[in-house]
Design a protein around this motif. Structure first.
Motif: not given
Lengths: 149, 149
Positions: A6-8, A76-80, A142-145
């Motif tokens: 998310l941070d990116d 992207w670090a997609i969670l859902a 999206i996941a955060r770092k």
């Protein structure tokens, strides 16, 4: 591959997907999968009177195909996948080649879950002539770092 | 079968669809059709950490399946599917059986085309326990009855 957190992600970020040629095989496959055998998609004779003069791909087929096209969003670090909407603004025929263009509209940390946030992405699906066939929005979690020590 | 025209549809009209059991076969088929092989859907080992403990069906698969389920809407004189949106509010797993419940939210004659009009339908997709898994709206273009002499 480094996941994009998310941070990116920033509002205004743009991506352009890979393309796919929609074929008669896709239309038949989608009809068989979903049970949607509406004459608009399956009956060439009836379709002569539908305003386009021939069968069209299911709007939901093009919508579904667009969610599988490769793009930077895949990293992207997609969670859902939380939400989607589309306006079906132009027909897609067998033989048309489509892609999507996406622009990040909003990035917002979750109020309740510190490990994630919400990203809204404006989606435009275009054909090989650059004509918009669908437009709408997808919303992803999206996941955060991970928090730094 | 007598087609149901715009003139026959009223706000508040409700319908309940047939059901379908979502299987591993649907998930694999949809992944192959669309190219969406996200680990959330395909990787049981990775999915152990996804919050549900197992793989989930693509939201777009359930959405697509819902558009193919039989209901009174199939008898409508549909000219086009104009717009769709869904919030994916709960997971669907292989083995779950889903249906939708629909309620007509708006019926409006077209301002520009006297032969048709717009119908907005609120859609709720539920599983076998009555839990809502998706909710949203579909917008359709429906033919009017032919003008009387």
């Amino acid at each position: 591959m480094t996941a994009i957190h998310l941070d990116d992600i920033k509002p205004g970020d743009r991506t352009r997907s890979s393309r796919v040629t929609v074929t008669e095989a896709h239309i038949v496959w989608f009809a068989g999968l979903t049970g949607d055998f509406n004459p608009l998609h399956m009956d060439a004779e009836a379709a002569k009177a539908n305003g386009f003069g021939r069968t069209i791909a299911h709007g939901m087929l093009t919508h579904s195909l667009s969610t599988g096209l490769r793009s930077a969003i895949d990293d992207w670090a997609i969670l859902a996948f939380l939400e989607t909407r589309r306006r079906f603004v132009g027909p897609v025929f067998a033989g048309d080649t489509v892609h999507y263009e996406a622009e990040v509209a909003e990035v917002r940390p979750s109020a309740s879950k510190p490990d994630r946030g919400i990203v809204r992405v404006a989606i435009t699906v275009k054909n090989q002539r650059g004509e918009t066939v669908q437009e709408g929005e997808d919303v992803l979690s999206i996941a955060r770092k991970e928090a730094q020590a």
